[in-house]
Write a protein that holds these residues in place. Structure first.
Motif, PDB file in Angstrom:
ATOM      1  N   ALA A 114       0.825  -1.219   0.000  1.00  0.00           N
ATOM      2  CA  ALA A 114       0.000   0.000   0.000  1.00  0.00           C
ATOM      3  C   ALA A 114       0.854   1.262   0.000  1.00  0.00           C
ATOM      4  O   ALA A 114       0.415   2.306  -0.515  1.00  0.00           O
ATOM      5  CB  ALA A 114      -0.922  -0.006   1.222  1.00  0.00           C
ATOM      6  N   LYS A 115       2.055   1.188   0.549  1.00  0.00           N
ATOM      7  CA  LYS A 115       2.934   2.368   0.585  1.00  0.00           C
ATOM      8  C   LYS A 115       3.296   2.839  -0.826  1.00  0.00           C
ATOM      9  O   LYS A 115       3.537   4.018  -1.053  1.00  0.00           O
ATOM     10  CB  LYS A 115       4.204   2.058   1.377  1.00  0.00           C
ATOM     11  N   ASN A 116       3.327   1.915  -1.772  1.00  0.00           N
ATOM     12  CA  ASN A 116       3.664   2.256  -3.160  1.00  0.00           C
ATOM     13  C   ASN A 116       2.441   2.573  -4.012  1.00  0.00           C
ATOM     14  O   ASN A 116       2.586   3.006  -5.156  1.00  0.00           O
ATOM     15  CB  ASN A 116       4.448   1.106  -3.806  1.00  0.00           C
ATOM     16  N   TYR A 117       1.253   2.319  -3.466  1.00  0.00           N
ATOM     17  CA  TYR A 117       0.009   2.559  -4.210  1.00  0.00           C
ATOM     18  C   TYR A 117      -0.991   3.288  -3.318  1.00  0.00           C
ATOM     19  O   TYR A 117      -2.014   2.730  -2.930  1.00  0.00           O
ATOM     20  CB  TYR A 117      -0.571   1.227  -4.714  1.00  0.00           C
ATOM     21  N   PRO A 118      -0.700   4.549  -2.987  1.00  0.00           N
ATOM     22  CA  PRO A 118      -1.624   5.288  -2.116  1.00  0.00           C
ATOM     23  C   PRO A 118      -2.956   5.551  -2.805  1.00  0.00           C
ATOM     24  O   PRO A 118      -3.027   5.594  -4.040  1.00  0.00           O
ATOM     25  CB  PRO A 118      -0.869   6.597  -1.844  1.00  0.00           C
TER      26      PRO A 118
END
Length: 196
Positions: A148-152
């Motif tokens: 999720a950190k790479n796909y906010p």
């Protein structure tokens, strides 16, 4: 875990509980229950205790395998891989006595049927299955939270990729990522809405 999620792999675990646990080990495992009944902190603590005091294995079926086969077969494939990893950690004599208890209606096709039992809602009836569900859910949820950190914007850190309203709205606005399972309805609906 992750069968109903719109993203990523399906994860399964296999756990054999040790018979002669010490009092402190029993205390560490006392809250063991179906993973869906536990909050994330409990799952994290229990997962650590299970990995420390029990024999366990984890298996995954990739997003590509989910799409190629289907999520149902991919979950069985992940279960097979978890079981194979568990067996590697057991002594040869112990391997003969393993009975596989699966949560659901199906058994793993590539393993002897007489060594398996499919039990509906087994994670609420068997400590070993509950332990496996805790390990699988914690490991998969941790993976999704990192992803999720790479796909906010998709809310994966809270919805774990499941088709919540927030996730569906983000899909319609942002479109699918390479981690989305293309054949899932929520993903297909979002792709159609982007074309209109």
């Amino acid at each position: 875990m992750g069968r109903g999620s719109c993203i990523g792999p399906v994860t399964a675990a296999a756990v054999t509980l040790v018979r002669d646990l010490t009092a402190s080990q029993k205390k560490a495992l006392k809250d063991l229950d179906d993973s869906k009944m536990l909050i994330p902190r409990q799952r994290a603590d229990l997962c650590a205790a299970i990995q420390k005091y029990c024999v366990w294995g984890v298996g995954e079926a990739s997003k590509e395998e989910v799409e190629y086969h289907n999520v149902y077969y991919a979950a069985l494939l992940a279960g097979y891989r978890a079981y194979a990893q568990l067996l590697e950690k057991l002594d040869p004599g112990q391997r003969e006595n393993v009975l596989i208890v699966l949560d659901g209606k199906a058994v793993i096709p590539d393993l002897p049927r007489e060594k398996q039992r499919a039990v509906i809602k087994a994670d609420g009836k068997s400590f070993s299955v509950a332990a496996a569900s805790v390990v699988a859910k914690h490991i998969r949820d941790s993976y999704v939270i990192e992803l999720a950190k790479n796909y906010p914007g998709y809310g994966w850190e809270t919805n774990m990729g499941y088709g919540t309203l927030c996730h569906r709205q983000a899909l319609e606005k942002l479109g699918p990522t390479p981690h989305h399972r293309a054949h899932f309805k929520a993903v297909q609906d979002a792709q159609l809405s982007l074309l209109n």
